[in-house]
Scaffold this active site. Structure first.
Site, mmCIF file in Angstrom:
data_model
loop_
_atom_site.group_PDB
_atom_site.id
_atom_site.type_symbol
_atom_site.label_atom_id
_atom_site.label_comp_id
_atom_site.label_asym_id
_atom_site.label_seq_id
_atom_site.Cartn_x
_atom_site.Cartn_y
_atom_site.Cartn_z
ATOM 1 N N CYS A 11 -71.618 55.973 -99.203
ATOM 2 C CA CYS A 11 -71.959 54.648 -100.036
ATOM 3 C C CYS A 11 -72.987 54.198 -98.940
ATOM 4 O O CYS A 11 -73.253 54.385 -97.926
ATOM 5 C CB CYS A 11 -70.808 54.024 -100.197
ATOM 6 S SG CYS A 11 -69.927 53.807 -98.771
ATOM 7 N N CYS A 95 -69.047 46.581 -93.271
ATOM 8 C CA CYS A 95 -69.934 46.752 -94.633
ATOM 9 C C CYS A 95 -69.666 45.265 -95.068
ATOM 10 O O CYS A 95 -68.613 44.595 -95.006
ATOM 11 C CB CYS A 95 -69.150 47.661 -95.693
ATOM 12 S SG CYS A 95 -69.985 47.177 -97.130
ATOM 13 N N GLU A 130 -59.256 49.532 -93.494
ATOM 14 C CA GLU A 130 -59.752 48.353 -94.169
ATOM 15 C C GLU A 130 -58.594 47.401 -94.471
ATOM 16 O O GLU A 130 -58.868 45.958 -94.322
ATOM 17 C CB GLU A 130 -60.420 48.805 -95.557
ATOM 18 C CG GLU A 130 -61.013 47.551 -96.247
ATOM 19 C CD GLU A 130 -61.507 47.850 -97.729
ATOM 20 O OE1 GLU A 130 -62.164 48.846 -98.012
ATOM 21 O OE2 GLU A 130 -61.439 47.004 -98.453
HETATM 22 S S1 SF4 Z 1 -67.309 48.334 -99.587
HETATM 23 FE FE1 SF4 Z 1 -69.028 48.990 -98.383
HETATM 24 S S2 SF4 Z 1 -68.179 50.622 -97.197
HETATM 25 FE FE2 SF4 Z 1 -66.499 50.295 -98.733
HETATM 26 S S3 SF4 Z 1 -67.356 51.770 -100.546
HETATM 27 FE FE3 SF4 Z 1 -68.323 49.757 -100.798
HETATM 28 S S4 SF4 Z 1 -70.178 50.060 -99.964
HETATM 29 FE FE4 SF4 Z 1 -69.010 51.679 -99.035
#
Ligand code: SF4
Length: 284
Positions: A11, A95, A130
């Site tokens: 991602c 992110c 996270e």
């Molecule tokens: S929040 Fe950021 S790190 Fe998490 S899946 Fe979405 S783009 Fe990827």
């Protein structure tokens, strides 16, 4: 014919974190990263060969005056505080979507801080990096629930503020919201669907992809929880789906069995494109 799924792979949060690491490694040749930059052993090895050293929180305590990259998952406030104390320069590759979620949770926590009749609930995997970062925004007072049945652990006479880890399942989140609504006895129930759309659509897509191919090779790291979930979905859609970490795990027998068939290669959000390309080369 061998096709790589266009929607598999990193991602944008992970792509950005890796770019930041590569930039710093080009400039100085050495950088620490707190935790695996991505749950994929091959990608971690590639960056390690460029000078990236992966450390854990205990090792961070021992470091002074160095540069440390924070990966896309984000970190709790205590990590920034430790870095400040140890004169560590942080390269923050958290992110932006995760940082935005941290801020929202922090704001909610400040609004209800000290009130016994309120609770913050996070739909997420306990212990996931996270989630640790999100809990940190509430001084670790948030309640983490992972499954629908965990709703039983909540005191639903309290005002409840529900958030989600960015990579959780949209449908399970909706079921949890409906269950809380059904049983809620407090004054206020506020829920925020904070699931990242970069990954939430992949479950359905990967099943379509698996069905369109005769044989599927799912490329993923053994530590990737997202990889395990997506692979199970592939397998449901197409029983001839195989989980591999890299091209060396594709057997000669499998290659023979693929002859003349439509073969699909896909992967987790932590699977680098170059690794899927190597698998394609081996199969082709
Ligand atoms: S929040 Fe950021 S790190 Fe998490 S899946 Fe979405 S783009 Fe990827």
């Amino acid at each position: 014919m061998v096709t790589i799924d266009k929607e598999s792979g990193f991602c944008f949060g992970v792509v950005t974190a890796i770019q930041k690491a590569e930039e710093e490694l080009h400039n100085s040749g050495s950088l620490y990263c707190l935790g695996d930059i991505v749950h994929n052993g091959q990608e971690v090895d590639r960056l390690a060969s460029m000078g990236l050293k992966t450390i854990d929180h205990q090792q961070l305590e021992q470091l002074h005056g160095v540069k440390v990259l924070l990966r896309a998952h984000g970190e709790p406030p205590s990590t920034y505080e430790k870095a400040r104390q140890n004169d560590i320069c942080i390269i923050d590759a958290s992110c932006p979507v995760v940082l935005g979620l941290q801020k929202r949770i922090r704001k909610q926590y400040e609004a209800i801080r000290g009130r016994e009749d309120c609770q913050i609930v996070i739909f997420g995997k306990p212990g996931h990096a996270e989630v640790v970062g999100l809990e940190g925004q509430t001084d670790n007072t948030a309640i983490v629930i992972e499954h629908l049945q965990d709703v039983d652990r909540l005191d639903l006479s309290k005002n409840t503020y529900l958030f989600s880890q960015t990579t959780k399942d949209v449908e399970e989140f909706a079921r949890i919201v409906a269950e809380i609504e059904r049983r809620f006895k407090g004054q206020e129930f506020v829920w925020k669907d904070t699931i990242c759309r970069q990954v939430s659509g992949r479950s359905r897509h990967i099943q379509d992809f698996a069905r369109q191919n005769d044989v599927v090779f799912f490329v993923g790291g053994k530590k990737s929880s997202n990889g395990k979930v997506l692979f199970q979905l592939c397998k449901q859609a197409n029983p001839l789906s195989f989980f591999i970490s890299g091209p060396e795990e594709i057997t000669d027998e499998q290659i023979r069995a693929c002859k003349g068939k439509a073969v699909g290669i896909c992967g987790a959000t932590s699977t680098p494109l170059w690794l899927m390309q190597k698998c394609k080369e081996r199969l082709s």
